[in-house]
Write an enzyme that holds these catalytic residues in place. Structure first.
Site, PDB file in Angstrom:
ATOM      1  N   ASN A  48       0.817  -1.216   0.000  1.00 50.38           N
ATOM      2  CA  ASN A  48       0.000   0.000   0.000  1.00 50.38           C
ATOM      3  C   ASN A  48       0.848   1.263   0.000  1.00 50.38           C
ATOM      4  O   ASN A  48       0.482   2.266  -0.607  1.00 50.38           O
ATOM      5  CB  ASN A  48      -0.985  -0.025   1.178  1.00 50.38           C
ATOM      6  CG  ASN A  48      -2.111  -0.987   0.907  1.00 50.38           C
ATOM      7  OD1 ASN A  48      -3.084  -0.639   0.240  1.00 50.38           O
ATOM      8  ND2 ASN A  48      -1.972  -2.230   1.360  1.00 50.38           N
ATOM      9  N   TRP A  49       1.982   1.177   0.632  1.00 54.33           N
ATOM     10  CA  TRP A  49       2.918   2.314   0.616  1.00 54.33           C
ATOM     11  C   TRP A  49       3.417   2.545  -0.809  1.00 54.33           C
ATOM     12  O   TRP A  49       3.470   3.683  -1.293  1.00 54.33           O
ATOM     13  CB  TRP A  49       4.070   2.006   1.580  1.00 54.33           C
ATOM     14  CG  TRP A  49       4.998   3.137   1.832  1.00 54.33           C
ATOM     15  CD1 TRP A  49       4.796   4.453   1.513  1.00 54.33           C
ATOM     16  CD2 TRP A  49       6.273   3.069   2.471  1.00 54.33           C
ATOM     17  NE1 TRP A  49       5.877   5.193   1.919  1.00 54.33           N
ATOM     18  CE2 TRP A  49       6.786   4.378   2.507  1.00 54.33           C
ATOM     19  CE3 TRP A  49       7.025   2.021   3.030  1.00 54.33           C
ATOM     20  CZ2 TRP A  49       8.035   4.671   3.073  1.00 54.33           C
ATOM     21  CZ3 TRP A  49       8.258   2.306   3.600  1.00 54.33           C
ATOM     22  CH2 TRP A  49       8.756   3.620   3.619  1.00 54.33           C
ATOM     23  N   HIS A  99      -0.582  -9.820  -5.662  1.00 57.77           N
ATOM     24  CA  HIS A  99       0.210 -10.678  -4.768  1.00 57.77           C
ATOM     25  C   HIS A  99       0.430 -12.054  -5.410  1.00 57.77           C
ATOM     26  O   HIS A  99       0.895 -12.985  -4.740  1.00 57.77           O
ATOM     27  CB  HIS A  99      -0.532 -10.930  -3.451  1.00 57.77           C
ATOM     28  CG  HIS A  99      -0.624  -9.755  -2.527  1.00 57.77           C
ATOM     29  ND1 HIS A  99       0.399  -8.868  -2.338  1.00 57.77           N
ATOM     30  CD2 HIS A  99      -1.620  -9.346  -1.697  1.00 57.77           C
ATOM     31  CE1 HIS A  99       0.026  -7.953  -1.439  1.00 57.77           C
ATOM     32  NE2 HIS A  99      -1.196  -8.218  -1.051  1.00 57.77           N
ATOM     33  N   SER A 129       4.045  -8.809  10.702  1.00 55.82           N
ATOM     34  CA  SER A 129       2.990  -7.947  10.175  1.00 55.82           C
ATOM     35  C   SER A 129       1.776  -8.789   9.767  1.00 55.82           C
ATOM     36  O   SER A 129       0.629  -8.439  10.048  1.00 55.82           O
ATOM     37  CB  SER A 129       3.542  -7.158   8.978  1.00 55.82           C
ATOM     38  OG  SER A 129       2.547  -6.355   8.417  1.00 55.82           O
ATOM     39  N   SER A 218       2.779  10.447   1.336  1.00 58.47           N
ATOM     40  CA  SER A 218       2.843   8.977   1.403  1.00 58.47           C
ATOM     41  C   SER A 218       3.470   8.519   2.722  1.00 58.47           C
ATOM     42  O   SER A 218       3.731   7.331   2.904  1.00 58.47           O
ATOM     43  CB  SER A 218       3.655   8.413   0.227  1.00 58.47           C
ATOM     44  OG  SER A 218       4.985   8.900   0.289  1.00 58.47           O
ATOM     45  N   LYS A 248       2.557  -0.391  12.537  1.00 57.03           N
ATOM     46  CA  LYS A 248       3.746   0.281  13.092  1.00 57.03           C
ATOM     47  C   LYS A 248       4.576   0.945  12.013  1.00 57.03           C
ATOM     48  O   LYS A 248       5.160   1.997  12.231  1.00 57.03           O
ATOM     49  CB  LYS A 248       4.632  -0.732  13.819  1.00 57.03           C
ATOM     50  CG  LYS A 248       4.266  -1.000  15.248  1.00 57.03           C
ATOM     51  CD  LYS A 248       5.437  -1.714  15.929  1.00 57.03           C
ATOM     52  CE  LYS A 248       5.068  -2.193  17.308  1.00 57.03           C
ATOM     53  NZ  LYS A 248       6.125  -3.061  17.853  1.00 57.03           N
TER      54      LYS A 248
HETATM   55  S1  PPS Z   1      -1.222  -5.929   2.161  1.00 55.90           S
HETATM   56  O1  PPS Z   1      -2.470  -6.112   2.924  1.00 55.90           O
HETATM   57  O2  PPS Z   1      -0.564  -7.200   1.931  1.00 55.90           O
HETATM   58  O3  PPS Z   1      -1.407  -5.221   0.903  1.00 55.90           O
HETATM   59  O4  PPS Z   1      -0.303  -5.070   3.137  1.00 55.90           O
HETATM   60  P1  PPS Z   1       0.955  -4.190   2.735  1.00 55.90           P
HETATM   61  O5  PPS Z   1       0.530  -2.819   2.398  1.00 55.90           O
HETATM   62  O6  PPS Z   1       1.792  -4.924   1.729  1.00 55.90           O
HETATM   63  O7  PPS Z   1       1.801  -4.183   4.081  1.00 55.90           O
HETATM   64  C1  PPS Z   1       1.335  -3.613   5.280  1.00 55.90           C
HETATM   65  C2  PPS Z   1       2.561  -3.156   6.035  1.00 55.90           C
HETATM   66  O8  PPS Z   1       3.099  -1.979   5.397  1.00 55.90           O
HETATM   67  C3  PPS Z   1       3.178  -0.933   6.344  1.00 55.90           C
HETATM   68  N1  PPS Z   1       2.977   0.383   5.714  1.00 55.90           N
HETATM   69  C4  PPS Z   1       3.859   1.385   5.789  1.00 55.90           C
HETATM   70  N2  PPS Z   1       5.082   1.449   6.357  1.00 55.90           N
HETATM   71  C5  PPS Z   1       5.735   2.647   6.284  1.00 55.90           C
HETATM   72  N3  PPS Z   1       5.235   3.735   5.678  1.00 55.90           N
HETATM   73  C6  PPS Z   1       4.017   3.710   5.078  1.00 55.90           C
HETATM   74  N4  PPS Z   1       3.537   4.808   4.491  1.00 55.90           N
HETATM   75  C7  PPS Z   1       3.277   2.487   5.129  1.00 55.90           C
HETATM   76  N5  PPS Z   1       2.059   2.100   4.656  1.00 55.90           N
HETATM   77  C8  PPS Z   1       1.908   0.814   5.035  1.00 55.90           C
HETATM   78  C9  PPS Z   1       2.064  -1.252   7.323  1.00 55.90           C
HETATM   79  O9  PPS Z   1       2.202  -0.529   8.512  1.00 55.90           O
HETATM   80  C10 PPS Z   1       2.253  -2.763   7.466  1.00 55.90           C
HETATM   81  O10 PPS Z   1       3.430  -3.086   8.229  1.00 55.90           O
HETATM   82  P2  PPS Z   1       3.421  -3.312   9.816  1.00 55.90           P
HETATM   83  O11 PPS Z   1       4.797  -3.825  10.122  1.00 55.90           O
HETATM   84  O12 PPS Z   1       2.371  -4.304  10.131  1.00 55.90           O
HETATM   85  O13 PPS Z   1       3.183  -1.971  10.424  1.00 55.90           O
END
Ligand code: PPS
Length: 285
Positions: A48-49, A99, A129, A218, A248
């Site tokens: 999502n990031w 995915h 995560s 972002s 987190k």
């Molecule tokens: S999914 O459901 O598979 O599409 O999830 P995905 O987006 O791949 O992964 C979710 C983790 O990405 C972290 N995340 C971020 N980290 C840093 N900065 C930004 N902007 C950001 N956006 C999403 C999110 O917090 C999840 O990691 P964890 O370790 O659980 O916090």
């Protein structure tokens, strides 16, 4: 873990949105166009990031689009029934999220020039995560403990399949010029340079203030507060009310959860499974 999932070519998928006849259609009939941009990750790797970043690069840092359209409509999941239907009718260059394993991906891709960004993350952090994510999701069997999820994960007995096989499969594309590998860790440690790398790969030139706006909008905090990106719109239906996808957003959180024995087991498995790949792909080492 098995039970509340559907199986397609040996890989378990969540039971909603992924019927096997649909996954077959995605694989055989979906047409990837040369101008499409594909965003690929194993779940919980920072997809999502990456989506938010790429959307903001596209709008040259203007947050209007990311603040008015849900993230899953801006870059739909091709393997999900609803995402596929959105993509099929979309005109012009598309952002496409997935995915899927390489062998399940739309076959048309392998004859196209579409650009791919494959984002990887330390699988130990992916595991932690994922454990928290699948506990808030309403559409898969929930792990009862981290210990249980650890077992599922190392056996590859999780929805969307084994991290090791997913990574191996896509890494076979690593020398193609339309394929960019990034890691969550480099995005965290030097976000600006990583965004510049993405711009260069996509052939986009941003002014300094546009780049600053991409970074600002972002960021973890900005995404957490953006209802179009934080999945609060799906709470109740797909996720628990108190659930957070943006949990987190740090590197190395696994150290707070793995026991010494789990860390050793994981190291051994990683060495066994990934030894034949260049180790400099794995920046978290
Ligand atoms: S999914 O459901 O598979 O599409 O999830 P995905 O987006 O791949 O992964 C979710 C983790 O990405 C972290 N995340 C971020 N980290 C840093 N900065 C930004 N902007 C950001 N956006 C999403 C999110 O917090 C999840 O990691 P964890 O370790 O659980 O916090």
């Amino acid at each position: 873990m098995t039970g509340e999932c559907v199986w397609f070519e040996g890989i378990p998928f969540p039971s909603m949105e992924f019927p096997s006849e649909h996954l077959r259609e995605v694989q055989e009939d979906f047409i990837i166009k040369d101008e499409d941009v594909l965003l690929l990750t194993y779940p919980q790797s920072g997809m999502n990031w990456l989506m938010e970043t790429v959307c903001l690069i596209h709008s040259k840092g203007d947050p209007k689009w990311i603040q008015s359209v849900p993230i899953w409509e801006r870059s739909p999941w091709v393997e999900a029934f609803s995402g596929y239907n959105l993509l099929k009718d979309k005109e012009g260059p598309r952002f496409i999220t997935s995915h899927l394993f390489v062998q399940l991906f739309p076959r048309s891709f392998f004859k196209s020039k579409a650009k791919v960004i494959y984002l990887i993350r330390n699988p130990r952090d992916v595991l932690v995560s994922g454990y928290f994510f699948w506990r808030i999701a309403k559409f898969v069997k929930r792990p009862q403990s981290l210990e249980q999820y650890f077992e599922w994960f190392v056996e590859g007995n999780v929805v969307f399949g084994s991290w090791f096989n997913h990574t191996w499969g896509w890494m076979s594309m690593r020398n193609k010029e339309n394929f960019l590998i990034l890691s969550y860790e480099e995005m965290k440690w030097d976000t600006r340079s990583t965004v510049e790398k993405i711009c260069q790969f996509l052939g986009k030139k941003l002014e300094p203030e546009e780049l600053n706006s991409v970074l600002k909008n972002s960021s973890f905090q900005a995404m957490k507060e953006n209802s179009m990106s934080n999945y609060s719109l799906l709470k109740g239906q797909y996720f628990e009310e108190n659930g957070q996808l943006l949990r987190k957003g740090v590197t190395g959180d696994w150290r707070n959860y793995f026991t010494v024995a789990q860390a050793e087991t994981f190291d051994k498995l990683f060495q066994e499974k990934m030894a034949d790949l260049p180790q400099d792909l794995f920046l978290w080492k």
